[in-house]
Structure formats: structure tokens, C-alpha cells
Enzyme design. Structure first.
Site, PDB file in Angstrom:
ATOM      1  N   ASP A  41      -1.892  -6.820  -7.006  1.00  0.00           N
ATOM      2  CA  ASP A  41      -3.006  -7.112  -6.106  1.00  0.00           C
ATOM      3  C   ASP A  41      -4.299  -6.542  -6.678  1.00  0.00           C
ATOM      4  O   ASP A  41      -4.277  -5.565  -7.444  1.00  0.00           O
ATOM      5  CB  ASP A  41      -2.750  -6.497  -4.726  1.00  0.00           C
ATOM      6  CG  ASP A  41      -1.606  -7.185  -3.987  1.00  0.00           C
ATOM      7  OD1 ASP A  41      -1.322  -8.347  -4.318  1.00  0.00           O
ATOM      8  OD2 ASP A  41      -1.009  -6.542  -3.101  1.00  0.00           O
ATOM      9  N   TYR A  69       6.236   2.808  -9.297  1.00  0.00           N
ATOM     10  CA  TYR A  69       4.943   2.882  -8.625  1.00  0.00           C
ATOM     11  C   TYR A  69       4.716   4.275  -8.049  1.00  0.00           C
ATOM     12  O   TYR A  69       5.668   4.984  -7.702  1.00  0.00           O
ATOM     13  CB  TYR A  69       4.877   1.878  -7.466  1.00  0.00           C
ATOM     14  CG  TYR A  69       4.980   0.435  -7.869  1.00  0.00           C
ATOM     15  CD1 TYR A  69       3.838  -0.324  -8.140  1.00  0.00           C
ATOM     16  CD2 TYR A  69       6.218  -0.189  -7.972  1.00  0.00           C
ATOM     17  CE1 TYR A  69       3.932  -1.658  -8.500  1.00  0.00           C
ATOM     18  CE2 TYR A  69       6.324  -1.531  -8.343  1.00  0.00           C
ATOM     19  CZ  TYR A  69       5.179  -2.248  -8.603  1.00  0.00           C
ATOM     20  OH  TYR A  69       5.285  -3.572  -8.965  1.00  0.00           O
ATOM     21  N   ASP A  83      -2.078  -3.091   3.909  1.00  0.00           N
ATOM     22  CA  ASP A  83      -2.778  -2.066   3.137  1.00  0.00           C
ATOM     23  C   ASP A  83      -4.173  -1.881   3.739  1.00  0.00           C
ATOM     24  O   ASP A  83      -4.544  -2.566   4.688  1.00  0.00           O
ATOM     25  CB  ASP A  83      -2.834  -2.417   1.642  1.00  0.00           C
ATOM     26  CG  ASP A  83      -3.618  -3.696   1.359  1.00  0.00           C
ATOM     27  OD1 ASP A  83      -4.393  -4.148   2.226  1.00  0.00           O
ATOM     28  OD2 ASP A  83      -3.446  -4.252   0.257  1.00  0.00           O
ATOM     29  N   ARG A 178       3.916  -2.411  -0.265  1.00  0.00           N
ATOM     30  CA  ARG A 178       3.212  -2.472   1.028  1.00  0.00           C
ATOM     31  C   ARG A 178       4.218  -2.589   2.168  1.00  0.00           C
ATOM     32  O   ARG A 178       4.120  -1.901   3.190  1.00  0.00           O
ATOM     33  CB  ARG A 178       2.282  -3.686   1.064  1.00  0.00           C
ATOM     34  CG  ARG A 178       1.031  -3.568   0.236  1.00  0.00           C
ATOM     35  CD  ARG A 178       0.221  -4.838   0.347  1.00  0.00           C
ATOM     36  NE  ARG A 178       0.816  -5.953  -0.377  1.00  0.00           N
ATOM     37  CZ  ARG A 178       0.652  -7.232  -0.065  1.00  0.00           C
ATOM     38  NH1 ARG A 178      -0.070  -7.567   0.996  1.00  0.00           N
ATOM     39  NH2 ARG A 178       1.195  -8.183  -0.794  1.00  0.00           N
TER      40      ARG A 178
END
Length: 304
Positions: A41, A69, A83, A178
Site C-alpha cells: 500500500d 513485517y 489503517d 491490516r
């Protein structure tokens, strides 16, 4: 036009889509044939390996590898995008969430889990991407799908009325961090959203192995970019490595089927694809065992 061939490990900055990164590198490298190994993203930073030239044929194999991550989850707020870029749709002034509760809840998310893709995602349904429908104010039914969380740990905790927790996640492709953040909040009975995300590992490449746009431009200018590229076959280290017998090397180079004895170690009965090399360590291509014909057959041949 240049003809670079290999994997370019790029550090993606915030504010750009993965396609923006590809477009910028096309300009910097003066070449068209570039593909990325997994969408990030715009707000997300981190490792974005790009496949250049013939290495684009390896994209699907590099995408299979686990990704890591570093995320920050904020409790007490929920948004329509899952988010902080989205619109707040729920808020709780005091959540009462403790670090101990978070650590206990995380155990339910390790291993294979089912995730429902968020509406703000690039998945296509009936030919239209979900985020396009979401921007039109539409919500459609999405099928939950299985992803795998290999490792999940708390790396930091900021207490307060709306506490924040820092997480390290090692997961399979297709995992939405997310959604993991939202599901964790739901498990604890409070709204939650992802506040920050950085990809720290992709295709076996970590942050310390990445180049910024400035560094890429410098290497193109001084003619050293080729030295910074990772050979595509060496990036796909998760695929087993095998060698063809010298007597059948020409057959392999022509993309012909091979008898089981012509490949060492033995691949007879193997369930997955593998990398095939010549005796002098030249990469020939991706092959697999075909139980139906009882032969080693080519999937993608790289040498002429």
C-alpha cells in the site's frame, strides 16, 4: 535501452504505490521489462524486490516465499480502511487493554488462520477491484481464505487509554496485516486499526540489502548497478537445487524431458518444482517431476 537481468532490492518509501516504484525504476534504468514481487500500500514502506529482464519469469516463485513485517497496532479506533489513512467509524476512549492480554490473544493467530480480505484491497470481484467498489460506497461479500502466520510476537507496548502495540509478523503471501490488526482487536473486544507498517523481509531479502532510489541512480550513473543485482535463481532459495548429468545436459538445454536417473539428487516422486543446474553451476531453469509420464519435465528454461 538497458538489458539488466536479475533482482533489484528496492526500499519503497511512503506515498508511492508499488506500480509507482516500478515506473520510477523504468525511468532510472531506461528499461521496460520490470515486475514487482508483491504489492505494498502507498503508506507502507520497506522491501520491494523488482525483477528485471528475464528475471520477471521468476516473479511467481519469489512471491511464494514468506514475508516479514513490523507493524504498529492502535487500540480504541476502527477505520473503514483498517489503517489510519481511512475514516474513523468507531472509537472507544478507554479500552483497558494490557500487554498481557495482547500476548495471550496472539497465540490464537499463529499457524493457519482464515482471513476475510478488506474492502480496501486490490482483489478483483466480477472484474472490479474491491477498493474501487469501496470508494463508491459499496460493500460486497468476500470469501475468507487461509493464510499462514509462521511467527508473531510483541516487540513493544505503549500503555494508555488507547494503547499501541508493536508486532513482528512472519507470514505467507496474501496475508493482510491490516486485517490481522483488526481481528486481534475483535478478539479482545475493542476496535483497532493498523497505525504503521514496514515490510522487513521479502524474497529472502532484508532491509539491509535494499537500495534507495538515490543509490540506484548513482549505481546506474557509475555503471555498477549490475553488481548490485541478485541472480534470480539465487533469490529463489526455497526451491531445491539439483544438477543434470553431463550426458543429458544438451537435452535439458533444449527443454526436453529427462529420465529420473539424469538428475541428482533424485527427484523421483518429488511434489514440488526445483532449480536445475548444469555440472558447471550454470542455471538451466525450473523443472519438476511429472508422475504421470515418470519423467523430469521443464517448467521454464532460462539458458538458450
Amino acid at each position: 535501452m538497458n538489458d539488466f537481468d536479475g533482482v533489484l532490492p528496492v526500499y519503497k518509501p511512503a506515498g508511492m504505490t508499488s506500480h509507482d516504484v516500478v515506473a520510477k525504476c523504468r525511468r532510472l534504468l531506461k528499461m521496460k521489462r520490470i515486475g514487482h514481487t508483491g504489492t505494498l500500500d502507498p503508506s507502507v514502506t520497506g522491501v520491494l524486490p523488482l525483477c528485471l529482464g528475464r528475471a520477471t519469469r521468476m516473479v511467481e516463485y519469489l512471491q511464494e516465499m514468506p514475508k516479514e513485517y513490523r507493524a504498529v497496532l492502535k487500540f480504541g479506533i476502527a477505520t473503514d480502511t483498517e489503517d489510519l489513512t481511512g475514516t474513523v467509524i468507531e472509537e472507544m476512549a478507554q479500552t483497558g487493554i494490557t500487554e498481557e492480554q495482547v500476548r495471550e490473544a496472539l497465540t490464537d493467530f499463529i499457524g493457519p488462520i482464515m482471513q476475510t480480505p478488506p474492502m480496501y484491497s486490490a482483489i478483483k470481484i466480477n472484474g472490479k477491484r474491491l477498493y474501487e467498489l469501496a470508494r463508491e460506497g459499496k460493500t460486497v461479500e468476500r470469501k475468507a481464505r487461509e493464510v499462514v502466520i509462521h511467527e508473531l510476537e510483541v516487540t513493544g507496548f505503549e500503555p494508555g487509554d488507547q494503547p499501541e502495540v508493536s508486532l513482528r509478523v512472519l507470514c505467507s503471501k496474501g496475508t493482510y496485516i491490516r486485517t490481522l490488526c483488526v481481528d486481534l482487536g475483535a478478539k479482545l473486544g475493542v476496535p483497532s486499526t493498523m497505525a504503521k507498517l514496514e515490510r522487513t523481509l521479502s524474497a529472502g531479502i532484508g532491509l539491509d540489502g535494499c537500495l534507495t532510489f538515490e543509490e540506484i541512480a548513482e549505481k546506474v550513473e557509475d555503471g555498477t548497478l549490475a553488481d548490485a543485482l541478485i541472480k534470480s535463481d539465487k533469490a529463489a532459495v526455497h526451491l531445491p537445487e539439483h544438477v543434470v548429468d553431463e550426458s543429458r545436459l544438451e537435452n535439458a538445454l533444449r527443454g526436453q524431458k529427462l529420465s529420473a536417473w539424469a538428475v541428482l539428487p533424485s527427484v523421483e516422486g518429488a511434489q514440488r518444482e526445483f532449480r536445475l543446474y548444469a555440472p558447471d553451476d550454470r542455471f538451466i531453469g525450473i523443472y519438476k517431476w511429472d508422475a504421470e509420464v515418470e519423467k523430469v519435465v521443464p517448467v521454464k528454461v532460462f539458458l538458450p
